[in-house]
Design a protein around this motif. Structure first.
Motif, short mmCIF file in Angstrom:
data_model
loop_
_atom_site.label_atom_id
_atom_site.label_comp_id
_atom_site.label_asym_id
_atom_site.label_seq_id
_atom_site.Cartn_x
_atom_site.Cartn_y
_atom_site.Cartn_z
N ARG A 1 46.34 12.02 20.39
CA ARG A 1 47.75 11.93 20.05
C ARG A 1 48.02 12.36 18.61
N VAL A 2 47.42 13.45 18.21
CA VAL A 2 47.64 13.98 16.86
C VAL A 2 48.76 15.01 16.90
N LYS A 3 49.86 14.70 16.26
CA LYS A 3 51.01 15.60 16.24
C LYS A 3 51.22 16.25 14.88
N LYS A 4 50.72 15.61 13.82
CA LYS A 4 51.01 16.14 12.49
C LYS A 4 49.83 15.86 11.56
N ILE A 5 49.37 16.90 10.84
CA ILE A 5 48.21 16.80 9.95
C ILE A 5 48.62 17.25 8.55
N ALA A 6 48.30 16.44 7.55
CA ALA A 6 48.53 16.80 6.15
C ALA A 6 47.21 17.24 5.52
N ILE A 7 47.22 18.36 4.81
CA ILE A 7 46.07 18.85 4.06
C ILE A 7 46.43 18.84 2.59
N LEU A 8 45.74 18.05 1.79
CA LEU A 8 45.97 18.04 0.35
C LEU A 8 45.04 19.07 -0.29
N GLN A 9 45.63 20.17 -0.76
CA GLN A 9 44.87 21.22 -1.43
C GLN A 9 45.81 21.90 -2.42
N ALA A 10 46.02 21.26 -3.54
CA ALA A 10 46.98 21.75 -4.54
C ALA A 10 46.26 22.41 -5.70
N GLY A 11 45.26 23.24 -5.37
CA GLY A 11 44.47 23.89 -6.40
C GLY A 11 44.83 25.35 -6.60
N ALA A 12 43.90 26.07 -7.21
CA ALA A 12 44.08 27.49 -7.51
C ALA A 12 43.86 28.32 -6.25
N PRO A 13 44.27 29.61 -6.27
CA PRO A 13 44.09 30.46 -5.08
C PRO A 13 42.66 30.49 -4.55
N GLY A 14 41.70 30.57 -5.44
CA GLY A 14 40.31 30.62 -4.99
C GLY A 14 39.90 29.38 -4.23
N ASP A 15 40.40 28.21 -4.67
CA ASP A 15 40.09 26.97 -3.96
C ASP A 15 40.63 27.00 -2.54
N PHE A 16 41.81 27.57 -2.36
CA PHE A 16 42.41 27.65 -1.04
C PHE A 16 41.59 28.56 -0.11
N GLY B 1 50.66 21.51 -1.37
CA GLY B 1 50.10 22.42 -2.35
C GLY B 1 51.04 22.74 -3.49
N GLN B 2 50.87 23.96 -4.02
CA GLN B 2 51.65 24.41 -5.17
C GLN B 2 52.71 25.41 -4.74
N ASN B 3 53.54 25.79 -5.72
CA ASN B 3 54.56 26.80 -5.45
C ASN B 3 53.95 28.12 -4.99
N TRP B 4 52.80 28.48 -5.55
CA TRP B 4 52.21 29.76 -5.17
C TRP B 4 51.79 29.74 -3.70
N HIS B 5 51.34 28.58 -3.19
CA HIS B 5 51.01 28.48 -1.77
C HIS B 5 52.23 28.81 -0.91
N ALA B 6 53.36 28.21 -1.28
CA ALA B 6 54.58 28.42 -0.50
C ALA B 6 54.98 29.88 -0.48
N ALA B 7 54.91 30.54 -1.64
CA ALA B 7 55.29 31.96 -1.71
C ALA B 7 54.29 32.83 -0.95
N CYS C 1 52.43 19.48 -9.20
CA CYS C 1 51.83 20.80 -9.25
C CYS C 1 52.86 21.91 -9.35
N GLN C 2 54.13 21.58 -9.54
CA GLN C 2 55.12 22.63 -9.69
C GLN C 2 54.89 23.36 -11.00
N ASP C 3 55.08 24.67 -10.97
CA ASP C 3 54.79 25.51 -12.13
C ASP C 3 55.69 25.14 -13.31
N ALA C 4 55.04 24.79 -14.41
CA ALA C 4 55.72 24.60 -15.70
C ALA C 4 56.80 23.50 -15.66
N HIS C 5 56.70 22.56 -14.76
CA HIS C 5 57.66 21.46 -14.71
C HIS C 5 56.91 20.13 -14.86
#
Length: 359
Positions: free
Chosen positions: A19-34, A57-63, A81-85
């Motif tokens: 009964r797994v409907k939703k999974i969260a992955i915490l990976q808010a690192g740099a591109p190489g880490d992803f 993740g970070q803004n760069w992940h979303a883009a 992890c938002q850029d410069a905020h």
């Protein structure tokens, strides 16, 4: 339920959840880490095909992931992890309130085993949590002790296996190159008839940087045989790229700081060969089809080197002592930033490059 015997025992007994409907992955690192997590994410997608996988993740992940086929269905940007905020307490409270309302069935930590990361994951209030436990921190439901000197791709596959995801030990990360990636790269590096070779001299750790004059010597040798040389890097590495461009006798195009991560994917997908002393760039290049030469300090090779040799050649330095003070760098840094990979010669890299290019 805890899995603290050995990684192999953990993988053997950890079962798939129902009964797994939703999974969260915490990976808010740099591109190489992803990039290193991609095989584990593919395994999760295969194991839970109907679940929504949400990357925290970070803004760069979303883009970068917007519109791109991948195991990720949705990206939620972590406020810290938002850029410069700067993030204040109210931002995080708002974030956790919304994440708890998501009612995640699984939450996996794919960053590290620090106490703060485990506490962050638990605040999501998922039905089951999994990842690396910090010895002095809160315990996750399914966990492994964090160990150094392990390849990052295999590390995250072990975490996916804690929740029943079947993984392959020889998995190669893959990325879909999109039209927009190629279009951006072509705006910066125009198409012509010469084969492209990328030199990427930057690295997050200066101790893992190959000397600039060696990169210049390799670039000149390949340019003499008709290769078109492009030097890449981040905006912070533009001075390093400029220095190598000036050291070369042949012409080379310096694009450091001029490409987004998507544009870099597009450029590397057009390359015959990528030469880098950054394991993340080597993995990215191999993801999108470029042959690669990686220049590694031995520890970096263990954690991020190529998993096959068909189109990839690693050159490894086994130097452990700081060239300035003689301190052994294996377990503790001395503070000096002198390169530990100067003993890799430009001649052996040139020979390796021609071996791959002729193949």
């Amino acid at each position: 339920m805890k899995y603290h015997d050995t990684p192999h025992q953990a993988i053997k007994v950890a079962g798939k959840l129902t009964r797994v409907k939703k999974i969260a992955i915490l990976q808010a690192g740099a591109p190489g880490d992803f990039i290193f997590t991609l095989p584990a994410l593919e395994a999760l997608r295969h194991t839970y095909p109907r679940a929504e996988i949400v990357l925290l993740g970070q803004n760069w992940h979303a883009a970068f992931l917007r519109g791109r086929p991948s195991p990720i269905d949705r990206v939620v940007v972590v406020p810290a992890c938002q850029d410069a905020h700067a993030t204040d307490h109210r931002d995080l409270e708002w974030f956790f309130a919304h994440m708890q309302a998501e009612h995640f069935d699984l939450a996996l930590q794919m960053q590290d085993g620090s106490r703060g990361i485990s506490a962050f994951l638990l605040r999501l209030q998922a039905r089951v949590t999994a990842g690396y436990d910090a010895p002095d921190g809160p315990q996750l439901d399914r966990s492994l002790p964090y160990t150094p000197f392990q390849h990052e791709i295999l590390r995250w596959q072990e975490i996916a296996a804690l929740v029943g995801a079947a993984t392959e030990t020889n998995s190669q990360p893959e990325l879909i190159v999109m039209a927009k990636d190629l279009e951006e790269s072509l705006r910066v590096v125009a198409a012509d008839s010469c084969p492209l070779v990328v030199l990427h001299p930057g690295s997050d750790d200066p101790r893992g940087r190959w000397p600039g004059q060696h990169f210049a010597a390799v670039g000149d040798a390949l340019a003499r045989e008709g290769m078109r040389i492009v030097i890449t890097g981040s905006e912070q590495e533009s001075d390093l790229a400029t220095q190598i461009t000036r050291q070369m006798r042949a012409s080379a195009q310096n694009v450091a700081g001029k490409l987004s991560y998507a544009g870099l994917c597009g450029l590397l997908s057009r390359c015959r060969l990528t030469i880098a002393n950054d394991a993340a760039i080597q993995q990215l290049a191999s993801c999108v089809g470029s042959a690669t030469i990686g220049l590694y300090w031995c520890v970096n090779m263990l954690s991020g080197g190529p998993l096959n040799r068909l189109r990839h050649r690693p050159f490894i330095s086994w130097q452990l002592d700081c060239p300035i003070c003689g301190h052994n760098q294996l377990y503790e840094r001395c503070g000096h930033l002198a390169s530990l990979i100067t003993d890799i010669s430009s001649d052996e890299v040139i020979n390796g490059a021609w071996e791959l290019l002729r193949a």
